[in-house]
Design a protein around this motif. Structure first.
Motif, PDB file in Angstrom:
ATOM      1  N   THR A   3       0.848  -1.191   0.000  1.00 35.28           N
ATOM      2  CA  THR A   3       0.000   0.000   0.000  1.00 35.28           C
ATOM      3  C   THR A   3       0.881   1.236   0.000  1.00 35.28           C
ATOM      4  N   ALA A   4       0.445   2.251  -0.687  1.00 34.51           N
ATOM      5  CA  ALA A   4       1.219   3.501  -0.773  1.00 34.51           C
ATOM      6  C   ALA A   4       0.558   4.553   0.100  1.00 34.51           C
ATOM      7  N   PRO A   5       1.327   5.492   0.677  1.00 31.60           N
ATOM      8  CA  PRO A   5       2.786   5.499   0.644  1.00 31.60           C
ATOM      9  C   PRO A   5       3.375   4.564   1.691  1.00 31.60           C
ATOM     10  N   ARG A   6       4.532   4.031   1.392  1.00 26.97           N
ATOM     11  CA  ARG A   6       5.248   3.141   2.293  1.00 26.97           C
ATOM     12  C   ARG A   6       6.687   3.622   2.422  1.00 26.97           C
ATOM     13  N   PRO A   7       7.451   3.070   3.393  1.00 32.19           N
ATOM     14  CA  PRO A   7       8.856   3.458   3.502  1.00 32.19           C
ATOM     15  C   PRO A   7       9.597   3.198   2.197  1.00 32.19           C
ATOM     16  N   GLU A  28      10.679  -0.393   0.949  1.00 33.76           N
ATOM     17  CA  GLU A  28       9.596  -1.235   0.449  1.00 33.76           C
ATOM     18  C   GLU A  28       9.137  -0.782  -0.929  1.00 33.76           C
ATOM     19  N   MET A  29       9.074   0.523  -1.142  1.00 35.08           N
ATOM     20  CA  MET A  29       8.684   1.034  -2.448  1.00 35.08           C
ATOM     21  C   MET A  29       9.729   0.672  -3.499  1.00 35.08           C
ATOM     22  N   SER A  30      11.003   0.666  -3.110  1.00 34.82           N
ATOM     23  CA  SER A  30      12.066   0.291  -4.043  1.00 34.82           C
ATOM     24  C   SER A  30      11.912  -1.157  -4.491  1.00 34.82           C
ATOM     25  N   ILE A  31      11.562  -2.024  -3.544  1.00 31.39           N
ATOM     26  CA  ILE A  31      11.375  -3.430  -3.890  1.00 31.39           C
ATOM     27  C   ILE A  31      10.150  -3.598  -4.772  1.00 31.39           C
ATOM     28  N   ALA A  32       9.065  -2.914  -4.436  1.00 33.24           N
ATOM     29  CA  ALA A  32       7.852  -3.000  -5.248  1.00 33.24           C
ATOM     30  C   ALA A  32       8.121  -2.478  -6.659  1.00 33.24           C
ATOM     31  N   ALA A  54       1.064   1.847 -11.310  1.00 35.00           N
ATOM     32  CA  ALA A  54       0.392   3.143 -11.445  1.00 35.00           C
ATOM     33  C   ALA A  54      -0.246   3.549 -10.123  1.00 35.00           C
ATOM     34  N   ARG A  55      -0.786   2.592  -9.400  1.00 29.61           N
ATOM     35  CA  ARG A  55      -1.397   2.878  -8.094  1.00 29.61           C
ATOM     36  C   ARG A  55      -0.328   3.278  -7.074  1.00 29.61           C
ATOM     37  N   LEU A  56       0.771   2.544  -7.043  1.00 32.83           N
ATOM     38  CA  LEU A  56       1.807   2.802  -6.049  1.00 32.83           C
ATOM     39  C   LEU A  56       2.501   4.146  -6.262  1.00 32.83           C
ATOM     40  N   HIS A  75      14.238  10.920  -7.711  1.00 31.63           N
ATOM     41  CA  HIS A  75      13.775   9.583  -8.067  1.00 31.63           C
ATOM     42  C   HIS A  75      14.120   8.579  -6.968  1.00 31.63           C
ATOM     43  N   ILE A  76      15.315   8.687  -6.406  1.00 24.89           N
ATOM     44  CA  ILE A  76      15.709   7.789  -5.320  1.00 24.89           C
ATOM     45  C   ILE A  76      14.776   7.978  -4.129  1.00 24.89           C
ATOM     46  N   ALA A  77      14.479   9.228  -3.803  1.00 24.21           N
ATOM     47  CA  ALA A  77      13.580   9.510  -2.675  1.00 24.21           C
ATOM     48  C   ALA A  77      12.189   8.953  -2.922  1.00 24.21           C
ATOM     49  N   ALA A  78      11.792   8.833  -4.199  1.00 27.85           N
ATOM     50  CA  ALA A  78      10.452   8.357  -4.538  1.00 27.85           C
ATOM     51  C   ALA A  78      10.366   6.841  -4.593  1.00 27.85           C
ATOM     52  N   GLY A  79      11.514   6.153  -4.493  1.00 25.26           N
ATOM     53  CA  GLY A  79      11.455   4.701  -4.458  1.00 25.26           C
ATOM     54  C   GLY A  79      12.235   3.988  -5.540  1.00 25.26           C
ATOM     55  N   VAL A  80      12.866   4.738  -6.458  1.00 22.46           N
ATOM     56  CA  VAL A  80      13.687   4.081  -7.469  1.00 22.46           C
ATOM     57  C   VAL A  80      15.004   3.669  -6.819  1.00 22.46           C
ATOM     58  N   PRO A  81      15.368   2.382  -6.894  1.00 18.44           N
ATOM     59  CA  PRO A  81      16.619   1.960  -6.260  1.00 18.44           C
ATOM     60  C   PRO A  81      17.834   2.590  -6.911  1.00 18.44           C
ATOM     61  N   ALA A  82      18.856   2.849  -6.109  1.00 21.40           N
ATOM     62  CA  ALA A  82      20.063   3.491  -6.627  1.00 21.40           C
ATOM     63  C   ALA A  82      20.682   2.692  -7.761  1.00 21.40           C
ATOM     64  N   GLU A  83      20.498   1.372  -7.732  1.00 25.21           N
ATOM     65  CA  GLU A  83      21.065   0.514  -8.769  1.00 25.21           C
ATOM     66  C   GLU A  83      20.467   0.789 -10.146  1.00 25.21           C
TER      67      GLU A  83
END
Length: 247
Positions: free
Chosen positions: A45-49, A52-56, A119-121, A214-222
């Motif tokens: 569920t959004a928003p999440r830490p 978790e968002m990076s994994i999703a 799109a939901r997340l 983007h990183i703050a929004a959940g995109v992994p640094a990788e």
């Protein structure tokens, strides 16, 4: 002690291991997925830490990449190589990513289910969703051409994400001829825009596309190279227009 569903409990346990790489966390998380990535994403569920968002985000993009890799009817070695390049996966972590990739191919859920869940997340973070489309374009181009079925796939995902036809044309222009060298298309602004409108639009693009955002929004640094490359294309397009206008 609070009661949590098994999927959520496993995900939360994985998130606590913040010293692990995104790929190691994914390897642990997918033990709770079972046979359905779609069911897993639905539990988030959004928003999440951010972890978790990076994994999703990453699992969702891998799943869409797996579905799209077969959109032209065949998965080539070049597409697999491009997939690994986009995600910058260390060799020691490939087995976990391969498992997600294979689960997505076998999952009865269609690509549209994954797209709707992403799109939901990230409903309030369109630049993150644009990262997804850019990543998929990189994979699609791997064999030297984006096939009609792949382009239709990408257009459909973009529509599910809420992008307009003009938005999709702007994204596509960064990857495909003949428009990929048109700076106005890349910037997403009309050629008749005033200098002041151009500057304001450019400054907003730079803010929205900064990799840190983007990183703050959940995109992994990788995976942040996708956003970095997009910002470089935006800067180059603006510099081209600025020289043309004498700004």
């Amino acid at each position: 002690m609070r009661h949590m569903p098994p999927l959520a409990l496993a995900a939360e346990s994985t998130m606590l291991r913040r010293d692990m790489s995104i790929w190691s966390r994914i390897s642990l998380t997918i033990t709770a997925i079972g046979d359905s990535i779609s069911a897993f994403l639905a539990k988030i569920t959004a928003p999440r830490p951010s972890p978790e968002m990076s994994i999703a985000f990453t699992i969702g993009v891998i799943a869409l990449g797996a579905k799209m890799a077969k959109a032209d009817g065949v998965v080539t070695g070049a597409e697999i190589a491009a997939f690994k390049q986009v995600f910058r996966v260390p060799d020691r972590e490939l087995s976990g990513v391969a498992r997600v990739f294979n689960l997505a191919k076998q999952d009865v859920a269609g690509y549209d289910a994954y797209a709707r869940q992403l799109a939901r997340l990230f409903a309030n973070r369109p630049q993150v969703l644009e990262d997804v489309i850019d990543s998929l374009f990189h994979i699609a181009k791997a064999d030297g051409a984006v096939h009609e079925r792949e382009l239709a796939f990408l257009a459909s995902v973009a529509e599910i994400f809420g992008f307009s036809e003009r938005d999709f044309a702007r994204i596509k222009a960064r990857h495909l001829p003949p428009a990929k060298d048109d700076p106005y298309v890349i910037l997403g602004i009309e050629a008749f825009a005033s200098d002041d409108e151009l500057r304001k639009h450019y400054r907003k693009l730079v803010r929205d596309n900064h990799p840190d955002k983007h990183i703050a929004a959940g995109v992994p640094a990788e995976m942040i190279e996708v956003a970095t490359e997009r910002l470089a294309r935006i800067n180059a397009a603006y510099e081209s227009v600025a020289r043309e206008r004498g700004l």
